[in-house]
Design a protein around this motif. Structure first.
Motif, mmCIF file in Angstrom:
data_model
loop_
_atom_site.group_PDB
_atom_site.id
_atom_site.type_symbol
_atom_site.label_atom_id
_atom_site.label_comp_id
_atom_site.label_asym_id
_atom_site.label_seq_id
_atom_site.Cartn_x
_atom_site.Cartn_y
_atom_site.Cartn_z
ATOM 1 N N ASP A 121 0.835 -1.194 0.000
ATOM 2 C CA ASP A 121 0.000 0.000 0.000
ATOM 3 C C ASP A 121 0.872 1.247 0.000
ATOM 4 N N ASP A 122 0.883 1.951 -1.126
ATOM 5 C CA ASP A 122 1.538 3.259 -1.196
ATOM 6 C C ASP A 122 0.522 4.284 -1.689
ATOM 7 N N SER A 123 -0.621 4.313 -0.999
ATOM 8 C CA SER A 123 -1.681 5.243 -1.371
ATOM 9 C C SER A 123 -1.207 6.694 -1.309
ATOM 10 N N LYS A 124 -0.162 6.960 -0.515
ATOM 11 C CA LYS A 124 0.387 8.316 -0.403
ATOM 12 C C LYS A 124 1.059 8.766 -1.694
ATOM 13 N N ALA A 125 1.296 7.856 -2.634
ATOM 14 C CA ALA A 125 1.896 8.222 -3.923
ATOM 15 C C ALA A 125 0.830 8.909 -4.774
ATOM 16 N N THR A 126 0.584 10.181 -4.490
ATOM 17 C CA THR A 126 -0.523 10.899 -5.111
ATOM 18 C C THR A 126 -0.111 11.685 -6.356
ATOM 19 N N ASN A 127 1.153 11.586 -6.772
ATOM 20 C CA ASN A 127 1.585 12.213 -8.017
ATOM 21 C C ASN A 127 2.531 11.283 -8.757
ATOM 22 N N THR A 128 2.869 11.620 -9.983
ATOM 23 C CA THR A 128 3.655 10.716 -10.826
ATOM 24 C C THR A 128 5.071 10.508 -10.297
ATOM 25 N N HIS A 129 5.653 11.535 -9.714
ATOM 26 C CA HIS A 129 7.012 11.428 -9.186
ATOM 27 C C HIS A 129 7.067 10.400 -8.066
ATOM 28 N N ASN B 226 -5.648 8.277 2.927
ATOM 29 C CA ASN B 226 -5.716 7.301 4.019
ATOM 30 C C ASN B 226 -6.880 6.337 3.820
ATOM 31 N N LYS B 227 -8.052 6.881 3.491
ATOM 32 C CA LYS B 227 -9.226 6.035 3.276
ATOM 33 C C LYS B 227 -9.020 5.118 2.075
ATOM 34 N N ARG B 228 -8.360 5.616 1.058
ATOM 35 C CA ARG B 228 -8.060 4.784 -0.113
ATOM 36 C C ARG B 228 -7.158 3.627 0.281
ATOM 37 N N GLY B 229 -6.115 3.917 1.052
ATOM 38 C CA GLY B 229 -5.210 2.862 1.497
ATOM 39 C C GLY B 229 -5.897 1.855 2.395
ATOM 40 N N GLU B 230 -6.777 2.348 3.255
ATOM 41 C CA GLU B 230 -7.511 1.432 4.132
ATOM 42 C C GLU B 230 -8.419 0.509 3.332
ATOM 43 N N ALA B 231 -9.037 1.040 2.279
ATOM 44 C CA ALA B 231 -9.898 0.210 1.426
ATOM 45 C C ALA B 231 -9.079 -0.877 0.737
ATOM 46 N N PHE B 232 -7.880 -0.528 0.300
ATOM 47 C CA PHE B 232 -6.993 -1.509 -0.321
ATOM 48 C C PHE B 232 -6.611 -2.600 0.681
ATOM 49 N N ALA B 233 -6.196 -2.185 1.882
ATOM 50 C CA ALA B 233 -5.773 -3.155 2.896
ATOM 51 C C ALA B 233 -6.933 -4.071 3.288
ATOM 52 N N ASP B 234 -8.132 -3.492 3.422
ATOM 53 C CA ASP B 234 -9.296 -4.311 3.759
ATOM 54 C C ASP B 234 -9.580 -5.334 2.674
ATOM 55 N N ALA B 235 -9.457 -4.921 1.423
ATOM 56 C CA ALA B 235 -9.713 -5.829 0.310
ATOM 57 C C ALA B 235 -8.679 -6.951 0.256
ATOM 58 N N VAL B 236 -7.420 -6.616 0.552
ATOM 59 C CA VAL B 236 -6.372 -7.633 0.558
ATOM 60 C C VAL B 236 -6.611 -8.644 1.670
ATOM 61 N N ARG B 237 -6.933 -8.163 2.848
ATOM 62 C CA ARG B 237 -7.111 -9.065 3.989
ATOM 63 C C ARG B 237 -8.360 -9.929 3.851
ATOM 64 N N ALA B 238 -9.277 -9.500 2.995
ATOM 65 C CA ALA B 238 -10.483 -10.290 2.764
ATOM 66 C C ALA B 238 -10.257 -11.415 1.745
ATOM 67 N N LEU B 239 -9.079 -11.405 1.088
ATOM 68 C CA LEU B 239 -8.831 -12.405 0.053
ATOM 69 C C LEU B 239 -8.862 -13.818 0.604
ATOM 70 N N ALA B 240 -8.012 -14.046 1.585
ATOM 71 C CA ALA B 240 -7.880 -15.393 2.160
ATOM 72 C C ALA B 240 -7.173 -15.245 3.493
ATOM 73 N N PRO B 241 -7.903 -14.888 4.550
ATOM 74 C CA PRO B 241 -7.268 -14.608 5.850
ATOM 75 C C PRO B 241 -6.386 -15.737 6.334
ATOM 76 N N GLY B 242 -6.759 -16.934 6.061
ATOM 77 C CA GLY B 242 -5.963 -18.053 6.551
ATOM 78 C C GLY B 242 -4.646 -18.221 5.842
#
Length: 477
Positions: free
Chosen positions: A342-350, A456-472
């Motif tokens: 998660d690098d949601s803070k990467a909000t520009n091309t640089h 922050n909310k974008r990154g949290e949505a990504f992390a939630d989606a990843v953790r929902a893949l296969a918690p085990g």
């Protein structure tokens, strides 16, 4: 001692993170404060009520009008230099300064020694570098704080009861534009890339405002060897006698530089014999992330700390202790051999290019609000690393077209949706493209506000989606 602001009629332009502390501080010093704010919403009314209880006048929805009798305007970062309020101030002969300028001037009014500032600016990496710097200073036993654009008010620190030895100060180009008398102990411009050009008007004006951080530096102007524009800003600066130009590089450092030798961070600037000596500071393995831009940030922080006289062992200990904030190259999980970062803070091309350079192969999740950016250079530089791309957000077509031009071999999933479930769909699509050993990287290269409240909310949505893949099956960092 009576404050220079006591009895003066001061207008503060803007509420929010910067304006509210500025208004409170000035009122506490005896100023007659009026706050003007262009928007008039629920949050602004709540902030206004708190300030009015302190005897501060607040005018909402009236940001273009200069209150009668104003003797000084103190602006917050969101107000462009071309705002009608400032034009009115100029016509009336009323000076305009920023909240950072006021905080800097207040240092001289305190009944204790003023803590010197180690200042950090740049297009990307400011917050990480400032927090690294503060960790190093703390490891050296110094009383310090990371303040400024990082979200911690300079007024609270300068007017508070705690006495500090030195401050690690993050400064934005907006803040530097309005801080003419700021003179740091040492400072760095980490990098320069087009950003906020709608505010500054041109890349030249943006770079000039960043370069103000070097004006009057006492000990060291720290620049990025890989970004010659930062060195040019040092050359243009009027600094104190004896102030040195210090470079940082991911290559082998020359004299008066910090750099890398066999995965060791070394100092050839603050040693007795710069021609023949090099001081080991830390190893890349001491850092939370070995990403190239993270190493560069560490070298810049180390250079500022060394300019202040911090010993090598404290640099190592501080970098070991430092942990990045959420949504900055943050490993979320490993699922079936695929890393999710998660690098949601990467909000520009640089920032996105720096993030992509840290991984290979990558399934890239990108898109959002482009803020006028173009993506050809980013895609061209990163094409060889891409396993695939998943695009979301309002301006995803700009990235899709750049991929078609410069990486036609890369499979692209274009998600035409902006609802709250879009990130989950993006993660699912990325899983379909990834192979074991790959990294699925959220590095949007765009702002988030088309779909999310903030990055922050974008990154949290990504992390939630990843953790929902296969918690085990997920191995969490």
């Amino acid at each position: 001692m009576t404050s220079q602001y006591a009895g003066r009629r001061v207008t503060v332009a803007g509420l929010g993170v910067s304006g509210v502390p500025a208004a409170r501080a000035l009122r506490g010093l005896g100023a007659l404060v009026t706050v003007v704010n262009g928007s008039d919403g629920e949050r602004q009314r709540a902030e206004a009520a708190e300030l009015e209880a302190l005897g501060i006048t607040v005018r909402l929805g009236d940001g273009a009008t200069l209150p009668e009798g104003t003797e000084l305007v103190v602006t917050t970062p969101g107000w462009k230099p071309t705002s009608p309020l400032f034009e009115a101030a100029a016509q009336a002969g009323v000076p305009v300064v920023g909240d950072v300028e006021v905080a800097w001037r207040l240092r001289a009014e305190q009944d204790r020694p003023a803590a010197p500032w180690l200042a950090v600016t740049g297009t990307n990496g400011k917050t990480t570098t400032v927090r690294m710097l503060a960790a190093i200073l703390e490891a050296a036993g110094l009383r310090t704080a990371a303040v400024g654009n990082i979200g911690v008010s300079l007024f609270d620190v300068i007017l508070g009861e705690t006495e500090y030895d030195v401050l690690a100060v993050e400064l934005s180009s907006y803040q530097l534009h309005w801080a003419p008398s700021l003179r740091a102990h040492s400072a760095t411009v980490l990098n320069l890339a087009p950003d906020h050009l709608d505010w500054h008007g041109s890349m030249e004006a943006y770079a000039a405002d960043k370069g103000r951080v070097y004006e009057g530096n006492q000990v060291a102007c720290v620049y990025n060897v890989a970004d010659p524009a930062t060195e040019e800003l040092v050359r243009a600066a009027d600094v104190a006698e004896g102030c040195r130009a210090i470079g940082f590089t991911l290559g082998t450092p020359g004299p008066s530089q910090l750099g890398l030798v066999d995965d060791i961070l070394v100092d050839r600037a603050f040693v007795a014999d710069r021609q023949r000596q090099a001081q080991e500071l830390a190893e890349v393995s001491d850092l939370a992330s070995p990403a190239p831009h993270n190493i560069a940030n560490a070298l810049a922080a180390a250079a500022l700390a060394r300019a202040y006289g911090v010993p090598p062992a404290a640099v190592r200990d501080g970098l070991r202790a430092f942990r990045p904030e959420a949504h900055r190259i943050e490993h979320v999980a490993t699922v079936d051999g695929v890393d999710f970062v998660d690098d949601s803070k990467a909000t520009n091309t640089h920032a996105a290019q720096a993030s992509l350079a840290a991984y290979e192969p990558v399934v890239w999740i990108a898109g959002g609000l482009a803020k006028g950016a173009t993506f050809d250079e980013l895609v061209s530089a990163s094409a060889s690393r891409l396993r695939g791309a998943v695009l979301i957000g309002a301006d995803r077509a700009l990235i899709r077209d750049a991929l078609a031009r410069h990486a036609p071999q890369v499979p692209v999933v274009d998600l035409d949706r902006t609802d709250t479930g879009a990130m989950s769909a993006a993660v699912q699509a990325a899983v379909g493209l990834a192979e074991p050993g790959d990294t699925v990287l959220l590095a949007p290269a765009c702002a988030s506000m088309d779909m999310f409240t903030n990055y922050n909310k974008r990154g949290e949505a990504f992390a939630d989606a990843v953790r929902a893949l296969a918690p085990g099956r997920a191995a969490h960092e």
